[in-house]
Design a protein around this motif. Structure first.
Motif, PDB file in Angstrom:
ATOM      1  N   LEU A  23      11.392   2.169 -13.517  1.00 19.37           N
ATOM      2  CA  LEU A  23      10.366   2.733 -12.646  1.00 19.37           C
ATOM      3  C   LEU A  23       9.272   1.711 -12.359  1.00 19.37           C
ATOM      4  O   LEU A  23       8.906   0.908 -13.219  1.00 19.37           O
ATOM      5  N   ASP A  24       8.755   1.750 -11.159  1.00 15.60           N
ATOM      6  CA  ASP A  24       7.646   0.868 -10.800  1.00 15.60           C
ATOM      7  C   ASP A  24       6.303   1.486 -11.140  1.00 15.60           C
ATOM      8  O   ASP A  24       5.308   0.768 -11.290  1.00 15.60           O
ATOM      9  N   ALA A  25       6.243   2.805 -11.223  1.00 19.93           N
ATOM     10  CA  ALA A  25       4.981   3.468 -11.541  1.00 19.93           C
ATOM     11  C   ALA A  25       5.273   4.821 -12.176  1.00 19.93           C
ATOM     12  O   ALA A  25       6.218   5.510 -11.787  1.00 19.93           O
ATOM     13  N   ILE A  26       4.471   5.169 -13.167  1.00 21.05           N
ATOM     14  CA  ILE A  26       4.526   6.498 -13.783  1.00 21.05           C
ATOM     15  C   ILE A  26       3.122   7.082 -13.708  1.00 21.05           C
ATOM     16  O   ILE A  26       2.167   6.501 -14.244  1.00 21.05           O
TER      17      ILE A  26
ATOM     18  N   GLY B 178      16.954  -4.092  -6.143  1.00 21.99           N
ATOM     19  CA  GLY B 178      16.681  -3.930  -4.726  1.00 21.99           C
ATOM     20  C   GLY B 178      15.196  -4.022  -4.425  1.00 21.99           C
ATOM     21  O   GLY B 178      14.350  -4.175  -5.301  1.00 21.99           O
ATOM     22  N   ARG B 179      14.884  -3.903  -3.159  1.00 24.15           N
ATOM     23  CA  ARG B 179      13.497  -3.999  -2.724  1.00 24.15           C
ATOM     24  C   ARG B 179      12.794  -2.647  -2.771  1.00 24.15           C
ATOM     25  O   ARG B 179      11.646  -2.532  -2.362  1.00 24.15           O
ATOM     26  N   GLY B 180      13.500  -1.647  -3.260  1.00 26.76           N
ATOM     27  CA  GLY B 180      12.935  -0.312  -3.266  1.00 26.76           C
ATOM     28  C   GLY B 180      11.836  -0.146  -4.300  1.00 26.76           C
ATOM     29  O   GLY B 180      11.652  -0.962  -5.204  1.00 26.76           O
ATOM     30  N   ILE B 181      11.098   0.954  -4.156  1.00 27.09           N
ATOM     31  CA  ILE B 181      10.007   1.302  -5.063  1.00 27.09           C
ATOM     32  C   ILE B 181      10.292   2.697  -5.600  1.00 27.09           C
ATOM     33  O   ILE B 181      10.574   3.621  -4.828  1.00 27.09           O
ATOM     34  N   THR B 182      10.233   2.850  -6.914  1.00 27.47           N
ATOM     35  CA  THR B 182      10.527   4.128  -7.549  1.00 27.47           C
ATOM     36  C   THR B 182       9.363   4.509  -8.444  1.00 27.47           C
ATOM     37  O   THR B 182       8.888   3.692  -9.232  1.00 27.47           O
ATOM     38  N   ALA B 183       8.923   5.761  -8.329  1.00 25.98           N
ATOM     39  CA  ALA B 183       7.801   6.254  -9.125  1.00 25.98           C
ATOM     40  C   ALA B 183       8.160   7.595  -9.736  1.00 25.98           C
ATOM     41  O   ALA B 183       8.959   8.363  -9.171  1.00 25.98           O
ATOM     42  N   LEU B 184       7.567   7.879 -10.889  1.00 18.63           N
ATOM     43  CA  LEU B 184       7.753   9.163 -11.563  1.00 18.63           C
ATOM     44  C   LEU B 184       6.408   9.873 -11.636  1.00 18.63           C
ATOM     45  O   LEU B 184       5.428   9.310 -12.127  1.00 18.63           O
TER      46      LEU B 184
ATOM     47  N   ASP C  64      16.519   0.655  -1.088  1.00 21.36           N
ATOM     48  CA  ASP C  64      15.465  -0.200  -0.562  1.00 21.36           C
ATOM     49  C   ASP C  64      14.229   0.565  -0.119  1.00 21.36           C
ATOM     50  O   ASP C  64      13.269  -0.041   0.361  1.00 21.36           O
ATOM     51  N   GLY C  65      14.243   1.883  -0.239  1.00 25.43           N
ATOM     52  CA  GLY C  65      13.113   2.667   0.212  1.00 25.43           C
ATOM     53  C   GLY C  65      12.169   3.041  -0.915  1.00 25.43           C
ATOM     54  O   GLY C  65      12.158   2.445  -1.991  1.00 25.43           O
ATOM     55  N   LEU C  66      11.359   4.058  -0.658  1.00 27.26           N
ATOM     56  CA  LEU C  66      10.396   4.569  -1.632  1.00 27.26           C
ATOM     57  C   LEU C  66      10.881   5.918  -2.125  1.00 27.26           C
ATOM     58  O   LEU C  66      11.031   6.859  -1.340  1.00 27.26           O
ATOM     59  N   ALA C  67      11.165   6.009  -3.422  1.00 29.12           N
ATOM     60  CA  ALA C  67      11.659   7.246  -4.025  1.00 29.12           C
ATOM     61  C   ALA C  67      10.675   7.712  -5.088  1.00 29.12           C
ATOM     62  O   ALA C  67      10.198   6.914  -5.903  1.00 29.12           O
ATOM     63  N   ILE C  68      10.372   9.007  -5.065  1.00 26.90           N
ATOM     64  CA  ILE C  68       9.457   9.610  -6.037  1.00 26.90           C
ATOM     65  C   ILE C  68      10.202  10.722  -6.757  1.00 26.90           C
ATOM     66  O   ILE C  68      10.851  11.559  -6.122  1.00 26.90           O
ATOM     67  N   LEU C  69      10.113  10.711  -8.070  1.00 26.39           N
ATOM     68  CA  LEU C  69      10.738  11.747  -8.880  1.00 26.39           C
ATOM     69  C   LEU C  69       9.640  12.558  -9.560  1.00 26.39           C
ATOM     70  O   LEU C  69       8.624  12.004  -9.986  1.00 26.39           O
TER      71      LEU C  69
END
Length: 711
Positions: free
Chosen positions: A589-592, A466-472, A568-573
């Motif tokens: 993940l897109d960023a850690i 998807g177009r979403g962005i996920t970061a940890l 498709d959104g921005l999720a942060i864990l």
């Protein structure tokens, strides 16, 4: 005929004159054969003579002879109507006849049923003809008689059956169906009567769910418009959240020369019957000689196939939209299918410029075209909200107003599953290493420029992700993970939604997955940052399967991995222990970002930031000592300062160094640490006391006691 609506009304009443002529003829027939025609109590009782007349052997099923005078009058009226339409006049009765595919017989039945609503004299006349003063509307039998039809002929009876065009189209209602067929009263709905008299007020039954689509020239317009022009009756637009499905459908219909009636199914009340709503909406569209736009279709799909079919199999051009794939069981007709592309950055900027109409500061709208996924209708509502806010602030619309207006379009469903935080901290409030700050900056840059990279530069063409962005965000408690998420949200102008894990994890098998799906579905409808705090509780590593509990726990993690890819959104864990997070999830993940425990220099800045300028304090506070001796995180330091402020406020005095030492002792207790003299130094003597102590000076005596909780 006169011009405009007057011509339409004139034509309607002239046609009503034909009905009056038919009624006159029927009254004359009654008087000629009815022995009780002059009885003043006629209709209130049944006389012997009337029964004898009915049993007299005369046929009661044959039609009356056609009236040549009435036929000549009808021909004259229709000739004048032809001329009026050739001059560009809109005759609503004729337009209705074409829209609903009615023939002359159907129109006569409609006018007979409509007559009492246009002239009260017909109430008395119908009661007389039906020999019952309480029956003031035409029955099916009387309507067929006035149309010179044979009562028992199946074709004639079908004209008023459930599948007849008049009844199925919602133009005519056959009431009291428990009565014998020929005595059932006929009624024309008020909306139809009002339309024929020139009233275009929408039906109150559908007015709450109607929407006003905004014209938008987006991708897919040409193919949809071409299909509608070629006579395609059913189209389905599959879209993602923020796509312009409704606007695309309405604009294509309008450009194809078909007026659009748009229904927002999100507004449909759970107690309302979707089939009845569909019938009223289709009738509204056909009264306008137009087409129907309805969606999101998944709202009614949950109520069964019949609810969707009521919209999909309508007798007018229909464009449905939704996020689900098309189900062939929804309609017997094969639809034209179109995947609605996301509006490009330039298209979204054009939507904002159109909605603002030059009222905003130059370039303000460009800031909102990346991070906010809004439909054209939401853009116009957001612009209106921004204008109202700017008026209240007595200044021109700027980016702050636009961001607030855009956030006001967020759906409220997610707030039932998460805690919404309006970000109040910025980059200047963060005390982090340069590497962590750089990674956070890259994260916001991803959110702003993903359209250019994924669409413009084609980097998303070969990815199913998807177009979403996920970061940890990984680090010990209090190192700034949640505050950093808040800073990212504020920089993007978005709200922060903190997921409450109590609404997610469920002991029953399969319920956790349902809860997660519900959260992501609602999150798709908002423009915000999704924060899973302490995420390793649900994003933990999959383990070796030893029993059914392990198997289902692994299923939860596997499902979550799949669902996150579709977001498709921005999720942060956030997690306190990075090693606990499943490796398969880490790969996605897109960023850690690692959040280390702050060093002495950073701790000094944290102490200084938390001791705010408006906080009264004494001159004995030694920030160098606090930063050097106590290895604490930012969250711990804030807790200490707050505790010290309460100690000082209780005695109405400024915060002193002794208050900070006592606050540090209390924080150490919570952390389970020992209070060592090597750390507290000359302030060690204060530990465990309950009253403020004087500031120690060189050579001053110290209390001999040592608290039991220190070493």
């Amino acid at each position: 005929m006169t011009a405009g609506d007057d011509a339409s009304t004139t034509y309607l009443y002239r046609r009503l004159g034909i009905v009056e002529a038919r009624v006159r003829a029927a009254v004359a027939r009654r008087r000629a054969v009815d022995p009780n025609a002059d009885d003043r109590f006629r209709g209130l009782y049944i006389a012997h003579e009337h029964v004898d007349h009915l049993l007299g052997g005369e046929s009661r099923t044959g039609p009356p002879a056609p009236d040549p005078d009435t036929a000549a009058l009808a021909a004259e009226i229709e000739a004048e109507a032809d001329e009026a339409e050739s001059n560009g006049m809109d005759l609503r009765l004729r337009r209705l006849q074409r829209s609903f595919l009615l023939d002359g017989f159907d129109v006569e039945l409609l006018l007979i049923a409509l007559a009492p609503d246009l002239d009260p004299a017909f109430e008395t006349l119908y009661a007389y003809l039906q020999n019952d003063v309480s029956r003031r509307r035409a029955s099916t039998g009387l309507a067929l008689e006035l149309c010179d039809a044979v009562f028992g002929a199946g074709r004639n009876r079908q004209r008023l059956g459930p599948s007849a065009r008049l009844v199925a189209g919602g133009l005519l209602a056959v009431e009291e169906t428990d009565r014998p067929y020929l005595t059932r009263p006929l009624r024309v709905p008020d909306r139809v009567a009002g339309h024929l008299l020139g009233d275009d007020t929408p039906d109150p039954a559908i007015e709450p769910v109607m929407s006003q689509p905004v014209e938008a020239d987006v991708g897919g317009m040409q193919s949809l418009e071409r299909s509608l022009r070629l006579g395609v009756r059913l189209c389905y637009l599959r879209e993602r959240t923020g796509a312009a499905g409704q606007s695309l459908a309405a604009t294509a219909l309008t450009r194809a020369g078909i007026p659009a009636v748009a229904i927002d199914l999100h507004r449909l009340d759970t107690a309302e019957d979707p089939k009845e709503m569909a019938g009223a909406a289709v009738r509204e569209a056909r009264l306008a000689s137009g087409g129907l736009v309805a969606g999101p279709i998944e709202v009614v799909a949950e109520r069964g196939l019949g609810a969707v079919r009521a919209f999909a199999e309508a007798s007018c051009p229909v464009v449905l939209y939704g996020v689900r794939a098309w189900d062939p069981a929804w309609s017997r007709e094969v639809p034209f299918l179109l995947d609605v592309p996301f509006a490009s950055r330039d298209e979204r900027a054009a939507m904002w410029r159109s909605a603002l109409n030059g009222e905003a500061q130059a370039g303000s709208e460009a800031m909102l075209t990346a991070q906010f996924r809004l439909t054209p209708e939401q853009v116009h509502r957001a612009a209106a909200a921004a204008r109202r806010q700017a008026t209240a602030d007595d200044r021109q619309v700027d980016a702050t107003h636009l961001e607030a207006g855009a956030r006001s379009q967020n759906a409220a469903g997610l707030e039932r599953l998460a805690r919404r935080i309006e970000p109040r901290v910025g980059w200047e409030h963060l005390v982090l290493p340069e590497a962590a700050l750089a990674q956070l900056g890259e994260l916001t840059s991803r959110a702003r420029h993903r359209d250019r990279v994924l669409d413009g530069w084609g980097m998303g063409a070969t990815s199913s992700k998807g177009r979403g962005i996920t970061a940890l965000f990984a680090g010990e408690s209090g190192t700034g993970k949640t505050m950093s998420a808040e800073v990212v949200a504020r920089d993007l102008g978005l709200d922060l939604y903190v997921i409450d894990l109590s609404t997610v994890v469920d002991k029953y098998i399969g319920e956790t997955e349902k809860n997660l799906d519900r959260i992501f579905s609602e999150a798709d409808r908002v423009n915000g940052v999704l924060l899973f705090d302490e995420a390793d509780a649900i994003f933990g590593k999959r383990s070796e399967v030893k029993d059914s509990h392990d198997r289902y726990a692994n299923v939860e993690v596997a499902y979550l991995l799949q669902r996150m890819e579709l977001f498709d959104g921005l999720a942060i864990l956030t997690t306190n222990l990075r090693a606990n997070v499943d490796e398969a999830f880490t790969r996605r993940l897109d960023a850690i970002v690692d959040f280390p425990v702050p060093e002495e220099e950073d701790r000094h800045r944290l102490w200084e930031r938390n001791l705010r300028p408006e906080l009264p304090r004494t001159d004995d506070i030694d920030l160098d000592f606090l930063a050097r001796r106590f290895k604490l995180s930012g969250g711990n330091i804030r807790n200490i300062v707050v505790a010290a402020a309460y100690l000082a406020a209780a005695e109405d005095r400024p915060v002193a160094m002794a208050d900070l030492i006592r606050g540090t002792e209390r924080e150490y207790r919570k952390l389970g640490r020992l209070c060592l003299k090597a750390e507290f130094g000359d302030w060690f003597f204060l530990l465990g006391g309950s009253m403020p102590q004087p500031v120690p000076v060189s050579g001053s005596p110290r209390p001999p006691r040592v608290p039991r909780n220190v070493v």
